[in-house]
Design an enzyme around this catalytic site. Structure first.
Site, short mmCIF file in Angstrom:
data_model
loop_
_atom_site.label_atom_id
_atom_site.label_comp_id
_atom_site.label_asym_id
_atom_site.label_seq_id
_atom_site.Cartn_x
_atom_site.Cartn_y
_atom_site.Cartn_z
CB SER A 1 0.00 -7.99 -1.39
OG SER A 1 -0.94 -8.78 -0.69
CE LYS B 1 -4.25 -1.66 0.13
NZ LYS B 1 -5.15 -1.45 -1.03
CD GLU C 1 -10.09 4.12 0.54
OE1 GLU C 1 -9.92 5.36 0.45
OE2 GLU C 1 -9.40 3.31 -0.10
#
Lengths: 405, 268
Positions: A387, A98, A120
């Site tokens: 990830s 991210k 969010e």
């Protein structure tokens, strides 16, 4: 219908943000001006050498890139079949892919003169990554998170607050990621002048799907170079989990024109696709319009969005990035689904077999990759996007084992 | 002549602004909606706006979000909303009815089926919050083909280029959103609203309505001085919320608020 050869996968989207029939710009009028401003800024800085240099240096010195590509030899042997390589996004600062995107968008926010950041978050990884860059750049930060997610990701909530972010519990609707996105949009509509909305995935109105993808393709560009360096060839298959789909598109995109590379996106089958309790819009949903773009959605016969279920908060989303919708329809990528239980098994297997604790989201990709590899031969290569790391999921997994930590 | 056009012409001749009232269809239950529509007209509403319940009303504040949830608890779908308009038309052939909602339920029904059903039932206009003209080609064709006016929103962030573009696509009237924010949010500054409405009038001959942040007779009166239509929603929906458990009290409560607004607007 054009054949695969005629499709130029890397030229999408068009100037209005369409990936075939998907994507686009479906927002209330108040946001059209701010989105125009964002498009212009992004168009300017995406080819600005100073901007790109700062982005690259931050990824190197702050995030710790390039992230390693690791041959999971023991896992591969145990499974039999193809060799499995893991792209170690779990080793990034803040523990997941991210941060690649939040760095890019925060640098853009700063150049646009915005002083307040909103985001969010579902699992909390994007919220943490946003709070982190906001702290570093001295920007005010507000993170919207569904009340249900707050309860199951306490550690990340605490991390965000320590980093100086205000975490707002969203009590509307299903109280998960989609509602957090609605609430962030409402904040943005109200505070458009000073606020930059850092969307965490490749969804939302144009230019977000394209911009977030561009910031995340560092994953695939590195992986492509690394696999060729380590093995002398391209992989036979790529596997990544798909919630909104940012880690997946980041890995897939630089390989789209490599016809020999098969591509698999793994959605959350939750308790099984047939149970209805899942989060797999590509496998079991239908096209519609939500959160600013046209894409596959989980919806009822009346066009209302239905509640999703996944053991992993990060995949618990009823939509998916429009580029994935288009890659599905065009046949370039395959989308499959893995259940909560299969993901949990893969979680434990990687932990015990390789000493790597994966995020529950990434465990979905691992579960499918090991099934896929076992059907391939030992000369072949499967490249999996790991990830994120599983530290944030300790509570969830321990609770399933009946342990309170 | 369309009902919307006729309504504005009549009011214009009497030097009055239209009072447009919004409730969510099916809130707090589907049986009551048509009687609330009638009561609002009797109390002085000129145009009725009926919200189509949706699971993810992104542009709405908490008051209308909850109205959507109450209606969805009764499974009120777009077809049901259209049915309510059909029922209303049995006793009222004059008052324009405008549906307001989000694109996905309309897209699920299909633009053409929606336009056909809505036109047959007596719907006069549609406001779809999340479709800008850029994405609206098929949508506009379907609505116009059935004589339904596509009403579009304009915002404080709309520049002159967008105002021109939207006014070109719009039918019936244009709806100026007086504040940056969601429905039911902060109060507007009347001076800013007046100058924006002035700007919009240069781009279109359609009537200009103003909504968002109109909370009482006083603010309705202030807006009536600058706009052709005063649009109120959250203040009415809040009353429905408060009386959800005694639905028989809702119609008189809405009627009182509406008649006070109408009275104040007529004093100008």
């Amino acid at each position: 219908m054009p054949t695969d050869k005629q499709i130029d996968y890397c030229s999408q989207p068009d100037e209005r943000g369409h990936f075939g029939p998907y994507g686009g710009l479906f927002v209330a009028e108040t946001l059209m001006g701010p989105l125009q401003e964002l498009r212009e800024a992004y168009e300017r800085y995406r080819s600005d050498e100073a901007f790109l240099k700062e982005f690259r240096e931050d990824l190197r010195d702050y995030v710790g890139r390039p992230s390693p590509l690791y041959h999971a030899a023991r896992l591969s042997r145990r499974q039999g079949g193809a060799r499995i390589f893991l792209k170690r996004e779990d080793l990034n600062h803040t523990g997941a892919h991210k941060v690649n995107n939040t760095i890019g968008q925060a640098l853009l926010a700063k150049r646009m003169g915005k002083t307040r950041i909103i985001a969010e978050t579902g699992a909390g990884q994007h919220g943490v990554a946003t709070a982190t860059v906001a702290a570093r750049l001295g920007l005010k930060c507000v993170v919207y998170m569904g009340a249900v997610d707050i309860a199951r990701q306490e550690a990340n909530v605490y991390r965000m607050r320590m980093l100086g972010a205000e975490v707002v519990a969203v009590e509307s609707g299903s109280k998960t990621l989609k509602d957090a996105l609605n609430e962030a949009m409402r904040d943005w509509v109200t505070n458009v002048d000073d606020t930059f909305y850092i969307i965490g995935t490749v969804a939302g109105p144009h230019p977000y799907p394209e911009m977030v993808r561009d910031f995340q393709t560092v994953i695939g560009r590195e992986a492509r170079e690394q696999i060729v360096q380590q093995t002398g060839r391209l992989p036979d298959a790529l596997v990544a989990c798909v919630g909104g789909g940012s880690n997946a598109i980041g890995l897939f995109h630089p390989f789209l024109d490599d016809e020999s590379v098969a591509i698999y996106g793994v959605e959350a089958a939750g308790e099984g696709l047939e149970s209805g309790r899942h989060a797999a819009p590509l496998c079991a949903g239908s096209p519609g319009v939500l959160h600013g773009n046209r894409t596959y959605l989980m919806q009822d016969a009346n066009g209302n969005i239905i509640e999703t279920h996944s053991i992993s908060a990060g995949l618990d989303y009823p939509g998916v990035g429009p580029e994935h919708a288009w890659l599905k329809d065009s046949g370039r990528a395959n989308y499959v689904a893995v259940s909560d239980q299969e993901a949990l098994d893969a979680f434990h297997e990687l932990t015990r077999c390789e000493g790597i604790i994966p995020a529950l989201e990434s465990s979905h990709a691992l579960a499918y990759a090991t099934q896929l590899a076992s059907r391939m031969d030992s000369e072949q290569i499967v490249l999996v996007n790991l990830s994120g790391r599983g530290d944030k999921d300790m509570h969830t997994v321990a609770a399933l084992d009946g342990i309170k930590i | 002549m369309s009902r919307i056009k006729q309504c504005f012409e009549q009011l214009d001749a009497a030097h009055k602004s239209a009072l447009v009232t919004f409730i969510t269809a099916g809130d707090p239950n589907p049986e009551i909606t048509v009687s609330l529509m009638r009561a609002m007209v009797e109390a002085g509403a000129n145009i009725l706006e009926l919200g189509i319940p949706f699971s993810d009303p992104m542009a709405d504040g908490p008051v209308i979000q909850k109205a959507n949830e109450r209606a969805l608890a009764h499974n009120v779908a777009l077809r049901d909303v259209i049915g309510m308009v059909r029922q209303f038309r049995q006793s009222d052939q004059q008052t324009p009815v405008v549906l307001m909602g989000y694109l996905n339920p309309i897209e699920t029904l299909g633009y053409d089926s929606f336009a056909e059903l809505a036109a047959e039932a007596g719907v006069d206009g549609v406001i779809t919050v999340d479709i800008p003209p850029e994405e609206a080609e098929d949508y506009l064709r379907a609505l116009r083909g059935r004589g339904i006016d596509p009403v579009f929103l304009l915002a404080p962030t709309s520049d002159s280029e967008r105002i021109a573009r939207i006014c070109e696509a719009a039918g019936g009237f244009v709806y100026y959103v007086s504040v940056k924010g969601t429905t039911g949010s902060a109060t507007f500054a009347i001076g800013e609203v007046a100058s924006k409405v002035f700007e919009i009038r240069k781009a279109t001959r359609l009537p200009v309505g103003v909504g968002f942040g109109i909370k009482d007779a006083e603010s309705a009166q202030a807006v009536a001085q600058v706009a052709d239509a005063v649009i109120v929603g959250s203040v009415l929906v809040k009353q429905i919320e408060a009386l959800a458990d005694e639905p028989e009290s809702i119609a008189p409560a809405l009627a009182l608020t509406i008649s006070q607004m109408r009275e104040a607007m007529d004093l100008i």
